[in-house]
Design a protein around this motif. Structure first.
Motif, short mmCIF file in Angstrom:
data_model
loop_
_atom_site.label_atom_id
_atom_site.label_comp_id
_atom_site.label_asym_id
_atom_site.label_seq_id
_atom_site.Cartn_x
_atom_site.Cartn_y
_atom_site.Cartn_z
N SER A 3 0.82 -1.21 0.00
CA SER A 3 0.00 0.00 0.00
C SER A 3 0.86 1.26 0.00
O SER A 3 1.90 1.33 0.63
CB SER A 3 -0.91 0.01 1.22
N SER A 4 0.36 2.29 -0.70
CA SER A 4 1.06 3.58 -0.68
C SER A 4 0.98 4.22 0.70
O SER A 4 1.75 5.13 1.02
CB SER A 4 0.48 4.52 -1.73
N GLY A 11 5.33 6.32 10.38
CA GLY A 11 5.41 7.47 11.26
C GLY A 11 4.90 7.20 12.66
O GLY A 11 5.10 7.98 13.57
N VAL A 12 4.23 6.06 12.87
CA VAL A 12 3.74 5.69 14.19
C VAL A 12 4.88 5.04 14.95
O VAL A 12 5.63 4.23 14.40
CB VAL A 12 2.54 4.73 14.08
N ASN A 13 5.04 5.37 16.21
CA ASN A 13 6.13 4.83 17.02
C ASN A 13 5.75 3.44 17.53
O ASN A 13 5.19 3.29 18.61
CB ASN A 13 6.43 5.77 18.18
N TYR A 34 -12.84 0.40 14.04
CA TYR A 34 -12.49 1.66 13.40
C TYR A 34 -13.35 1.88 12.15
O TYR A 34 -13.87 2.98 11.94
CB TYR A 34 -11.00 1.66 13.03
N LYS A 35 -13.48 0.85 11.33
CA LYS A 35 -14.29 0.97 10.10
C LYS A 35 -15.74 1.29 10.43
O LYS A 35 -16.36 2.11 9.76
CB LYS A 35 -14.22 -0.32 9.29
N THR A 44 -7.01 5.64 5.78
CA THR A 44 -5.64 5.33 5.38
C THR A 44 -5.04 4.33 6.36
O THR A 44 -5.55 4.15 7.47
CB THR A 44 -4.76 6.58 5.35
N LEU A 45 -3.97 3.72 5.97
CA LEU A 45 -3.27 2.81 6.85
C LEU A 45 -2.78 3.56 8.09
O LEU A 45 -2.82 3.04 9.20
CB LEU A 45 -2.10 2.16 6.11
N PHE A 46 -2.34 4.80 7.92
CA PHE A 46 -1.91 5.60 9.06
C PHE A 46 -3.07 5.83 10.03
O PHE A 46 -2.89 5.71 11.24
CB PHE A 46 -1.35 6.94 8.59
N ASP A 47 -4.27 6.12 9.51
CA ASP A 47 -5.44 6.32 10.37
C ASP A 47 -5.74 5.05 11.16
O ASP A 47 -6.02 5.11 12.36
CB ASP A 47 -6.66 6.70 9.54
#
Length: 57
Positions: A3-4, A11-13, A34-35, A44-47
């Motif tokens: 995934s992009s 960025g998540v620790n 979450y969904k 997003t994957l980050f979310d």
């Protein structure tokens, strides 16, 4: 992860201990929660990673 969004998830620790204490089912359940909160949208994957980090059992 092809995934992009992968770059954003970096960025998540994360720590190894975080995942050592979770089962795949627990992770899946939090992502499904979450969904549901986002009207079925995956985001997003980050979310998802941020939500998991805060709401993991």
């Amino acid at each position: 992860m092809g995934s992009s969004d992968y770059v954003y998830a970096k960025g998540v620790n994360w720590t190894e201990n975080f995942y050592d204490n979770l089962t795949a089912e627990e992770i899946w359940n939090v992502i499904e929660e979450y969904k549901e909160m986002n009207n079925g949208e995956e985001g997003t994957l980050f979310d998802q990673a941020s939500y998991l980090f805060v709401n993991a059992p």
